[in-house]
Scaffold this motif. Structure first.
Motif, mmCIF file in Angstrom:
data_model
loop_
_atom_site.group_PDB
_atom_site.id
_atom_site.type_symbol
_atom_site.label_atom_id
_atom_site.label_comp_id
_atom_site.label_asym_id
_atom_site.label_seq_id
_atom_site.Cartn_x
_atom_site.Cartn_y
_atom_site.Cartn_z
ATOM 1 N N LEU A 13 75.723 -35.842 -36.882
ATOM 2 C CA LEU A 13 74.992 -34.962 -37.784
ATOM 3 C C LEU A 13 73.498 -34.997 -37.486
ATOM 4 C CD1 LEU A 13 75.104 -33.102 -40.283
ATOM 5 C CD2 LEU A 13 74.660 -35.128 -41.665
ATOM 6 N N ARG A 17 71.513 -31.593 -36.560
ATOM 7 C CA ARG A 17 70.467 -31.078 -37.446
ATOM 8 C C ARG A 17 69.063 -31.460 -36.998
ATOM 9 N NH1 ARG A 17 72.395 -27.259 -41.124
ATOM 10 N NH2 ARG A 17 74.498 -27.832 -41.756
ATOM 11 N N VAL A 104 69.708 -32.754 -45.464
ATOM 12 C CA VAL A 104 69.768 -31.506 -44.710
ATOM 13 C C VAL A 104 68.906 -30.442 -45.387
ATOM 14 C CG1 VAL A 104 71.267 -29.589 -44.054
ATOM 15 C CG2 VAL A 104 71.979 -31.944 -43.619
ATOM 16 N N ARG A 105 68.966 -30.365 -46.736
ATOM 17 C CA ARG A 105 68.129 -29.403 -47.462
ATOM 18 C C ARG A 105 66.651 -29.701 -47.249
ATOM 19 N NH1 ARG A 105 71.907 -30.136 -51.683
ATOM 20 N NH2 ARG A 105 70.442 -31.580 -52.702
#
Length: 403
Positions: A13, A17, A104-105
């Motif tokens: 991840l 990202r 992530v946000r």
């Protein structure tokens, strides 16, 4: 999820990202520590470590050692007691989902901030995605959305209203907007209400610079710097005035902005949903500048009081209502445009005399159209007689024609 699978998922991840792998693991450790304090009902704070190689998770209770500080009452030394539960991986996996979603946000908002923070003041074209009573969401490009706020000032006095009165937007409508703010997710400044659920970019349709950017698109002379927009005054959705000047003596700046048969200014007006736009000539002489700013009204005379930054304007009787405008709009915009306090009087005004000192402007064309005598007395009052045919003065002041 096995420990090794958890660490592999986190690494994958982080790579996908473009998030720092160690930052992601540290955030997960902090979240797990808070969760285990509650789940295990610990008396003291917890600390969680995740082995970066194997993914094994260890939970420790930080038990204070010695005596607390006499002034602060806080402990400075702790003993770590291993309280790792048997199902530690399962609880970690559950926490990881929420932590990863949060990170992530935040990473997405930080990425948007880094890309757009330097573009405040830029004009962008977006597509309307959805509207609410308080704001409209506009898609700037894939993955990037902006907020056009139009909050009710009475219900939300701390919020913005960046939508001109009378404008309403439909789904998938193309819209030109001005970027006025990009919220910094790492800032310590007070957050706006519901900031995490709102786009990081704030755009406007009411800002005066929106007109500036639209004219830069339509008028090559402005984009190239040959014609300069000196000042803008705007009442969004109703009327605007812009003052322009040319850096080349032989170029008419007003004509350049208006375009052939008004084509250039018409494109700006259409984008502003038929908001009226007056283009006026900027002048270094404040008397001339104030007279120009009151266009389309014809001005006879302007008296400038530089000490008080006050301009007294005399207009023919039939031009008074035009100079003031509907509900004072023309005079109000002219004052904002020039930065001068403007007092408008008709030629037949018989109140307090005008000061004979200061800069005066005589608009001969306006005098001719009004047909009034051009004589101005020592008290600053204009002669109310009509001028003789073919002359500028009445019979009483006819000797001034020869002088």
């Amino acid at each position: 999820m096995a420990s090794s699978e958890l660490i592999e998922a986190l690494q994958a991840l982080a790579h996908e990202r473009k998030i720092d792998e160690f930052y992601l693991i540290e955030r997960l450790e902090q979240s797990l520590a808070r969760s285990y304090e509650r789940i295990l009902d610990l008396e003291w704070d917890a600390r969680v470590t995740i082995d970066r190689q194997t993914g094994h998770i260890y939970v420790y209770e930080l038990v204070p050692v010695g005596e607390p500080d006499e002034e602060t009452g806080e402990y400075s030394e702790f003993e770590e007691r291993d309280v790792t539960p048997a199902d530690v991986s399962r609880i970690a996996a559950q926490n990881a989902k929420g932590v990863i979603a949060s990170i992530v946000r935040e990473a997405g908002r930080q990425s948007i901030y880094e890309e757009f923070s330097g573009r405040v003041g830029d004009l962008v074209t977006g597509t309307v995605l959805q509207g609410t009573p308080d704001f409209t969401i506009i898609k700037i490009r894939d993955g990037v959305e902006a907020e056009l706020p139009h909050y009710d000032a009475k219900r939300n006095p701390s919020e913005r209203n960046e939508r001109p009165a009378g404008e309403h937007y439909r789904h998938n409508q193309r819209l030109k907007v001005l970027i006025i703010e990009v919220r910094d997710p790492s800032s310590d400044a007070p957050k706006v209400r519901g900031e995490q659920a709102r786009p990081a970019i704030v755009v406007s349709r009411t800002h005066p610079d929106l007109i500036r950017r639209l004219f830069e698109i339509e008028v090559p002379e402005i984009y190239d710097g040959v014609v300069e927009i000196k000042s803008i005054a705007r009442e969004p959705g109703a009327r605007s005035k812009i003052a322009v000047a040319s850096r080349e003596a032989n170029l008419d700046p007003v004509g350049a902005c208006v375009g052939p048969k008004g084509s250039r200014v018409r494109m700006v007006v259409e984008e502003l949903r038929n908001e009226r736009v007056d283009v006026i000539q900027w002048a270094e002489d404040p008397a001339v500048y104030v007279a120009n700013a009151l266009s389309p009204a014809k001005v006879t005379r302007v008296v400038i009081d530089e000490d008080n930054h006050y301009a007294t304007v005399v207009v023919p009787d039939d031009q008074l209502s035009l100079a003031i405008g509907k509900e004072g709009q023309n005079a109000r915009l002219a004052a904002r445009l020039t930065g001068w306090h403007i007092d408008i009087k008709s030629a037949s005004f018989t109140g307090e005399p005008l000061s004979p000192e200061g800069n005066m402007l005589i608009d001969e064309e306006a005098d001719d159209e009004a047909g009034l005598c051009a004589y101005v007395g020592e008290d600053g009052a204009r002669c109310r007689n009509h001028a003789r045919p073919g002359g500028r003065y009445c019979g009483i002041h006819a000797d001034l024609e020869e002088a």
